[in-house]
Design a protein around this motif. Structure first.
Motif, mmCIF file in Angstrom:
data_model
loop_
_atom_site.group_PDB
_atom_site.id
_atom_site.type_symbol
_atom_site.label_atom_id
_atom_site.label_comp_id
_atom_site.label_asym_id
_atom_site.label_seq_id
_atom_site.Cartn_x
_atom_site.Cartn_y
_atom_site.Cartn_z
ATOM 1 N N ARG A 1 -0.098 9.088 -14.582
ATOM 2 C CA ARG A 1 -0.911 7.907 -14.287
ATOM 3 C C ARG A 1 -0.238 6.672 -14.881
ATOM 4 O O ARG A 1 0.271 6.719 -16.011
ATOM 5 N N ARG B 1 0.841 -1.194 0.000
ATOM 6 C CA ARG B 1 0.000 0.000 0.000
ATOM 7 C C ARG B 1 0.877 1.245 0.000
ATOM 8 O O ARG B 1 1.816 1.340 0.783
ATOM 9 N N GLY C 1 -2.096 7.839 -0.151
ATOM 10 C CA GLY C 1 -3.038 8.480 -1.052
ATOM 11 C C GLY C 1 -2.999 9.991 -0.942
ATOM 12 O O GLY C 1 -2.849 10.532 0.159
ATOM 13 N N THR D 1 -6.245 9.964 -5.246
ATOM 14 C CA THR D 1 -7.612 9.552 -4.899
ATOM 15 C C THR D 1 -8.692 10.215 -5.747
ATOM 16 O O THR D 1 -9.796 9.668 -5.881
ATOM 17 N N ALA E 1 -9.751 7.234 -9.201
ATOM 18 C CA ALA E 1 -8.522 7.001 -8.436
ATOM 19 C C ALA E 1 -7.551 6.151 -9.240
ATOM 20 O O ALA E 1 -7.965 5.207 -9.940
ATOM 21 N N VAL E 2 -6.247 6.464 -9.129
ATOM 22 C CA VAL E 2 -5.267 5.770 -9.938
ATOM 23 C C VAL E 2 -3.897 5.832 -9.258
ATOM 24 O O VAL E 2 -3.596 6.769 -8.517
ATOM 25 N N LEU E 3 -3.076 4.815 -9.537
ATOM 26 C CA LEU E 3 -1.671 4.879 -9.130
ATOM 27 C C LEU E 3 -0.937 5.815 -10.067
ATOM 28 O O LEU E 3 -1.216 5.851 -11.276
ATOM 29 N N HIS F 1 -0.733 7.026 -4.662
ATOM 30 C CA HIS F 1 -2.123 6.762 -5.049
ATOM 31 C C HIS F 1 -2.857 8.101 -5.066
ATOM 32 O O HIS F 1 -2.920 8.791 -4.046
#
Length: 284
Positions: free
Chosen positions: A276, A235, A238, A258, A264-266, A256
């Protein structure tokens, strides 16, 4: 009334005693042996052949010799007037052993080294008791290890924990109520390991740094195969688009996002922007 003093055995001069000087001189000889007591050795087992007047020894087990054979173990054998005389020690007697440079204390049963000479002290308890397993025991709210201004390399301070071999353990064990809760160190091998426990009996390995490669494994039961090898999900923190950290801090960072457009995307840093991972578009 007894004829000698109870601790050192000094002879009392009795009423109407003839040749009182004999008793007094004998007491002075005894005092000369035990006051500021210094012995040649507390470990010499063979009676010396040509002792000097006033030479003294603490008699160890296994002693031998014409006079020492009949003198008792732990007694102070002092050579006076051409012969060895034994003086039995009382609890609390102190003596300096000249061959080792150590101070000895008679505890009522045996002579024990006391921590006045600094070297080869068998155990030391500071504000608590030491034992055969915990030779150094300290009861305190803090411990300070500071550099030595005198020795070469002053300014450095290291705490060294040495083990006998690869299969042994050299570690720091953290306890609650003398029950282990975390262990950090070389536990049964030469890899740096971190373990935790909730009961002091069963430990779970949290992290292992492989000594050969420097690879770090988290939650693994095997050797980590890359720089960071994690047995499970990872993890990352965010952030909202409005509160993104600086991308310029270093390319390769992962976060991350949010509330990015499209959901939401890494995102990863290319050294200038956050992009992204899905389409490499700059996060907006």
């Amino acid at each position: 009334m007894t004829e000698v003093s109870p601790r050192i055995g000094l002879g009392y001069v009795m009423p109407s005693q003839a040749q009182k000087h004999v008793t007094v001189n004998e007491s002075l000889r005894r005092l000369d042996a035990v006051v500021q007591c210094a012995v040649k050795s507390a470990t010499t087992t063979g009676e010396p052949g040509t002792p000097a007047e006033g030479d003294a020894y603490i008699l160890p087990a296994g002693r031998s010799g014409p006079a020492w054979d009949i003198l008792a173990e732990t007694h102070i054998a002092v050579f006076q007037d051409g012969a060895f005389t034994a003086i039995p020690p009382a609890a609390g007697f102190l003596a300096y052993a000249m061959d080792t440079g150590r101070f000895l204390l008679f505890d009522g049963t045996a002579w024990r080294t006391i921590p006045l000479s600094g070297d080869n002290v068998p155990s030391l308890g500071i504000n608590t008791g030491a034992d055969a397993n915990n030779r150094l025991a300290v009861k305190a709210n803090a411990e300070l290890l500071s550099h030595d201004d005198v020795t070469p390399g002053s300014g450095d301070a290291r705490k060294v924990i040495n083990k006998a071999g690869t299969g042994n353990t050299a570690s720091l064990l953290l306890q609650t109520g003398f029950s282990g809760r975390a262990e950090i160190g070389l536990v049964g091998d030469d890899n740096l390991t971190v373990k935790v426990s909730s009961d002091g009996g069963t430990f779970t390995e949290v992290m292992r740094a492989d000594a050969a490669t420097g690879n770090l494994g988290v939650g693994l039961s095997a050797t980590p195969v890359c720089r960071l090898d994690v047995a499970g999900p990872v993890r990352v923190a965010g952030y909202t688009v409005a509160a993104l950290p600086p991308a310029g801090a270093g390319a390769g960072q992962i976060i991350h996002v949010t509330d990015a457009s499209g959901g939401a995307v890494l995102a990863f840093s290319d050294g200038t922007n956050w992009r992204r991972v899905t389409d490499r578009a700059v996060v907006s």
